[in-house]
Design a protein around this motif. Sequence first.
Motif, PDB file in Angstrom:
ATOM      1  N   VAL A  65     -29.414 -14.860 -46.414  1.00  0.00           N
ATOM      2  CA  VAL A  65     -28.315 -14.098 -46.059  1.00  0.00           C
ATOM      3  C   VAL A  65     -28.100 -13.351 -44.589  1.00  0.00           C
ATOM      4  CG1 VAL A  65     -27.039 -11.586 -46.563  1.00  0.00           C
ATOM      5  CG2 VAL A  65     -29.179 -12.477 -48.239  1.00  0.00           C
ATOM      6  N   PRO A  66     -27.306 -14.403 -43.997  1.00  0.00           N
ATOM      7  CA  PRO A  66     -27.385 -14.158 -42.501  1.00  0.00           C
ATOM      8  C   PRO A  66     -27.009 -12.791 -42.401  1.00  0.00           C
ATOM      9  CG  PRO A  66     -26.119 -15.692 -43.250  1.00  0.00           C
ATOM     10  CD  PRO A  66     -26.826 -14.861 -44.586  1.00  0.00           C
ATOM     11  N   TYR A  67     -27.111 -11.542 -42.067  1.00  0.00           N
ATOM     12  CA  TYR A  67     -26.563 -10.333 -41.392  1.00  0.00           C
ATOM     13  C   TYR A  67     -26.469  -9.967 -39.420  1.00  0.00           C
ATOM     14  CZ  TYR A  67     -31.233  -9.072 -40.815  1.00  0.00           C
ATOM     15  OH  TYR A  67     -32.456  -8.755 -39.518  1.00  0.00           O
ATOM     16  N   GLY A  68     -25.835  -9.273 -39.148  1.00  0.00           N
ATOM     17  CA  GLY A  68     -25.615  -8.714 -38.006  1.00  0.00           C
ATOM     18  C   GLY A  68     -25.452  -7.408 -37.868  1.00  0.00           C
ATOM     19  N   ALA A  69     -25.889  -6.710 -36.372  1.00  0.00           N
ATOM     20  CA  ALA A  69     -25.267  -5.519 -36.358  1.00  0.00           C
ATOM     21  C   ALA A  69     -26.655  -4.838 -36.411  1.00  0.00           C
ATOM     22  CB  ALA A  69     -24.204  -5.173 -36.124  1.00  0.00           C
ATOM     23  N   PRO A  70     -27.696  -4.897 -37.049  1.00  0.00           N
ATOM     24  CA  PRO A  70     -28.581  -3.842 -37.947  1.00  0.00           C
ATOM     25  C   PRO A  70     -28.737  -2.114 -37.018  1.00  0.00           C
ATOM     26  CG  PRO A  70     -29.772  -5.721 -37.116  1.00  0.00           C
ATOM     27  CD  PRO A  70     -27.914  -5.732 -36.212  1.00  0.00           C
ATOM     28  N   SER A  71     -29.173  -1.410 -37.797  1.00  0.00           N
ATOM     29  CA  SER A  71     -29.474  -0.126 -36.994  1.00  0.00           C
ATOM     30  C   SER A  71     -30.120   0.835 -38.263  1.00  0.00           C
ATOM     31  CB  SER A  71     -28.456   0.462 -36.607  1.00  0.00           C
ATOM     32  OG  SER A  71     -26.794   0.903 -37.210  1.00  0.00           O
ATOM     33  N   ALA A 110     -30.027   3.075 -43.399  1.00  0.00           N
ATOM     34  CA  ALA A 110     -29.815   0.975 -42.616  1.00  0.00           C
ATOM     35  C   ALA A 110     -28.406   0.813 -43.107  1.00  0.00           C
ATOM     36  CB  ALA A 110     -30.958   0.353 -43.069  1.00  0.00           C
ATOM     37  N   SER A 111     -28.100  -0.096 -41.894  1.00  0.00           N
ATOM     38  CA  SER A 111     -26.535  -0.497 -42.189  1.00  0.00           C
ATOM     39  C   SER A 111     -26.860  -1.411 -41.605  1.00  0.00           C
ATOM     40  CB  SER A 111     -25.487   0.131 -41.315  1.00  0.00           C
ATOM     41  OG  SER A 111     -25.780   0.169 -40.577  1.00  0.00           O
ATOM     42  N   TRP A 112     -25.789  -3.030 -41.753  1.00  0.00           N
ATOM     43  CA  TRP A 112     -25.536  -4.317 -41.246  1.00  0.00           C
ATOM     44  C   TRP A 112     -24.317  -5.077 -41.532  1.00  0.00           C
ATOM     45  CZ3 TRP A 112     -28.218  -2.351 -45.164  1.00  0.00           C
ATOM     46  CH2 TRP A 112     -27.523  -3.463 -46.387  1.00  0.00           C
ATOM     47  N   SER A 113     -24.421  -6.017 -40.944  1.00  0.00           N
ATOM     48  CA  SER A 113     -22.790  -6.539 -41.584  1.00  0.00           C
ATOM     49  C   SER A 113     -22.850  -8.125 -42.061  1.00  0.00           C
ATOM     50  CB  SER A 113     -21.756  -6.138 -39.999  1.00  0.00           C
ATOM     51  OG  SER A 113     -21.585  -5.425 -39.405  1.00  0.00           O
ATOM     52  N   PHE A 142     -16.798  -5.985 -42.506  1.00  0.00           N
ATOM     53  CA  PHE A 142     -17.570  -5.641 -43.303  1.00  0.00           C
ATOM     54  C   PHE A 142     -18.608  -4.894 -43.120  1.00  0.00           C
ATOM     55  CE2 PHE A 142     -14.680  -8.136 -46.146  1.00  0.00           C
ATOM     56  CZ  PHE A 142     -14.646  -7.353 -47.234  1.00  0.00           C
ATOM     57  N   ARG A 143     -18.909  -3.988 -43.912  1.00  0.00           N
ATOM     58  CA  ARG A 143     -19.974  -3.415 -43.669  1.00  0.00           C
ATOM     59  C   ARG A 143     -21.108  -3.136 -44.799  1.00  0.00           C
ATOM     60  NH1 ARG A 143     -23.681  -3.187 -38.746  1.00  0.00           N
ATOM     61  NH2 ARG A 143     -24.710  -1.835 -38.616  1.00  0.00           N
ATOM     62  N   LEU A 144     -22.468  -2.814 -44.786  1.00  0.00           N
ATOM     63  CA  LEU A 144     -23.401  -2.394 -45.668  1.00  0.00           C
ATOM     64  C   LEU A 144     -23.874  -1.691 -45.440  1.00  0.00           C
ATOM     65  CD1 LEU A 144     -24.123  -5.700 -47.237  1.00  0.00           C
ATOM     66  CD2 LEU A 144     -22.913  -3.677 -49.021  1.00  0.00           C
ATOM     67  N   VAL A 145     -24.013  -0.208 -46.248  1.00  0.00           N
ATOM     68  CA  VAL A 145     -24.586   0.560 -45.876  1.00  0.00           C
ATOM     69  C   VAL A 145     -25.512   1.350 -47.227  1.00  0.00           C
ATOM     70  CG1 VAL A 145     -24.992   2.942 -44.990  1.00  0.00           C
ATOM     71  CG2 VAL A 145     -23.264   1.461 -44.668  1.00  0.00           C
ATOM     72  N   THR A 146     -26.724   1.807 -46.803  1.00  0.00           N
ATOM     73  CA  THR A 146     -27.935   2.060 -47.738  1.00  0.00           C
ATOM     74  C   THR A 146     -28.768   2.952 -47.245  1.00  0.00           C
ATOM     75  OG1 THR A 146     -29.692   1.066 -49.179  1.00  0.00           O
ATOM     76  CG2 THR A 146     -29.974   0.517 -47.152  1.00  0.00           C
ATOM     77  N   LEU A 147     -28.964   3.802 -47.701  1.00  0.00           N
ATOM     78  CA  LEU A 147     -30.058   5.651 -47.969  1.00  0.00           C
ATOM     79  C   LEU A 147     -31.130   5.193 -49.408  1.00  0.00           C
ATOM     80  CD1 LEU A 147     -30.878   7.842 -47.320  1.00  0.00           C
ATOM     81  CD2 LEU A 147     -28.929   8.764 -48.522  1.00  0.00           C
TER      82      LEU A 147
END
Length: 187
Positions: free
Chosen positions: A127-133, A160-163, A90-95
């Motif tokens: 909220v644990p998250y990984g691989a932010p960019s 931004a996006s994060w997992s 899964f990945r969440l992406v926001t603008l």
Amino acid sequence: MAAAQGHLSEGPDDADGEGSPSVFRQAVAGLQGVRLRPEIELDATPPPQRLAPFSYALEAAVVVDDEELADGRLILLHDPAGHEAWGGTFRLVTLVHADLEPEMAADPLLPEVCWSWLTGALEARRVPYGAPSGTVTRASSHYFGGLREREPSTRIEIRASWSPVEPAGAGAAAPAARAARWARRAR
């Protein structure tokens, strides 16, 4: 925005199809069940088609006293095979876009502060998250010719996006549950 304030409308949604994995449908249901603050208008919108085998998108606006203060999108991506760059399935992406006052726009620390709004919100809600960019872009507009009477303006854009990350041993459906819980907490 067509949705009523504080309400998530039903909209374009390929997530209910029988071909969608149940963990993806569960994550989408979590997004659709979000309670919103009254100044937030949220609608489902067509998701991008080529970023992942399964995707769901929402568009949002923050409206106070009939004035739109910010707008953006949140996209949920799911690839059952996983994606190395995501560190999961899964990945969440926001603008997000917002107009800025000139004094705030001139702050040299603005990009770092904007990025910390995102990471701080995730961390404050545990909220644990990984691989932010992501990127923070400040854009100034100065008007000329037929537009010269407009006041200069500055906007900020945060991409931004994060997992979502689950603790070890949480099970296969855990990332979808985490994505749904993240959405409920991020209001």
